[in-house]
Design an enzyme around this catalytic site. Structure first.
Site, PDB file in Angstrom:
ATOM      1  N   ASP A  92       1.075   1.422   3.861  1.00 29.36           N
ATOM      2  CA  ASP A  92       1.799   0.162   3.968  1.00 29.36           C
ATOM      3  C   ASP A  92       0.791  -0.973   3.829  1.00 29.36           C
ATOM      4  OD1 ASP A  92       3.907   1.802   4.649  1.00 29.36           O
ATOM      5  OD2 ASP A  92       4.348   0.817   6.555  1.00 29.36           O
ATOM      6  N   HIS A 149      -2.234   7.989   3.201  1.00 31.33           N
ATOM      7  CA  HIS A 149      -1.656   9.212   2.647  1.00 31.33           C
ATOM      8  C   HIS A 149      -2.090   9.394   1.195  1.00 31.33           C
ATOM      9  CE1 HIS A 149       1.408   9.860   5.971  1.00 31.33           C
ATOM     10  NE2 HIS A 149       0.908   8.662   6.248  1.00 31.33           N
ATOM     11  N   SER A 250      -7.971  -2.149   7.768  1.00 35.58           N
ATOM     12  CA  SER A 250      -8.733  -2.551   6.631  1.00 35.58           C
ATOM     13  C   SER A 250      -8.059  -2.310   5.304  1.00 35.58           C
ATOM     14  CB  SER A 250     -10.125  -1.996   6.667  1.00 35.58           C
ATOM     15  OG  SER A 250     -10.891  -2.612   5.696  1.00 35.58           O
TER      16      SER A 250
END
Length: 280
Positions: A92, A149, A250
């Site tokens: 995200d 991911h 980050s």
């Protein structure tokens, strides 16, 4: 007549003399505190300040987390992030930059570039498969889900820890700290995929206390040295599966070879979810 102060530039310049690693270690210790009143206060304050959506979290009760870091690296419900077609977003965040790698050059921000070779640890042979390929940078803001991911199924070939500074990562530093992503501490993970070579670069930042991977746990290398680990036994991570996480902060930079084309919906500044289709 006085020249107006560029606040973003001032913010970036103020970070140069700071003891980045000392600050990050201190914040990391606080984030691991299991003192109930402290961790509950910190979590609730963070949720209010950054408007964190807890409805998609596997555990939506803030007080159920043992420490702040457990909250920050919280898992989502299994149905929260459907996995799209082709190459998907690994996290995200915001698609801050994407496009072609021109020989050894990637775009950091408008008018600012940095070196592919430097990003990947200064090894020309390691960088060679990605020259004239493509890249995408996903910035994770404080309110975002902070697990990373796989954008495609990949077989892990090499992991490289690259020491560096820990400038904060945001638009201000991207505009005013030359070579920011190749300057900060980072973890380079190289995979073989059906789309060709893939480099997943997890970039550290101010108050990022640790980077973890699913195969090595928390990465704690020797200070100040590039550390390379090669994997003879295949470690295959499926598309959409977790490969790592940030304990605070980050950015993820993905580098591809020649066989990846970004979709028309991609624009600089696009807000993305993990699993959202970006390229084919």
């Amino acid at each position: 007549m006085d020249t107006p102060v560029d606040r973003d530039e001032l913010f970036a310049r103020m970070q140069y003399p700071l003891p980045h690693h000392l600050i990050s270690r201190g914040v990391g210790k606080l984030a691991e505190s299991r003192t109930p009143w402290l961790k509950d206060w910190a979590i609730r304050r963070f949720i209010r300040t950054f408007d964190v959506d807890m409805s998609q979290a596997l555990e939506s009760d803030p007080e159920a987390y043992a420490c702040f870091n457990d909250f920050f690296t919280r898992a989502l419900r299994a149905d929260a992030r459907p996995i799209g077609e082709g190459v998907v977003s690994p996290a995200d965040g915001t698609l801050s930059q994407f496009g072609a790698i021109r020989q050894d050059t990637l775009v950091q921000a408008k008018g600012h570039t940095y070196s592919l070779n430097a990003l990947l640890g200064g090894d020309a042979a390691r960088a060679a498969p990605f020259r004239e390929g493509s890249f995408a940078t996903v910035y994770l803001s404080p309110r975002d889900y902070h697990r990373v991911h796989m954008p495609v199924t990949g077989t892990l070939r090499e992991m490289v820890y690259v020491p560096g500074r820990l400038f904060s990562v945001n638009q201000a530093t991207a505009n005013h700290v030359p070579g920011l992503f190749a300057r900060n501490e980072r973890l380079v993970c190289l995979f073989d995929t059906e789309h060709g070579p893939l480099a997943m670069v997890l970039v550290g930042a101010m108050i990022v206390a640790a980077i973890e991977t699913v195969w090595a746990g928390q990465v704690t290398p020797l200070s100040g040295r590039v550390q390379t680990t090669r994997f003879d036994e295949p470690i295959v991570i499926e598309k959409g599966q977790e490969m790592g996480r940030f304990k605070l902060g980050s950015t993820v930079v993905m580098c591809f070879g020649h066989d990846v084309a970004f979709r028309d919906v991609c624009t600089d500044g696009l807000v993305v979810n993990m699993g959202q289709s970006l390229a084919s």
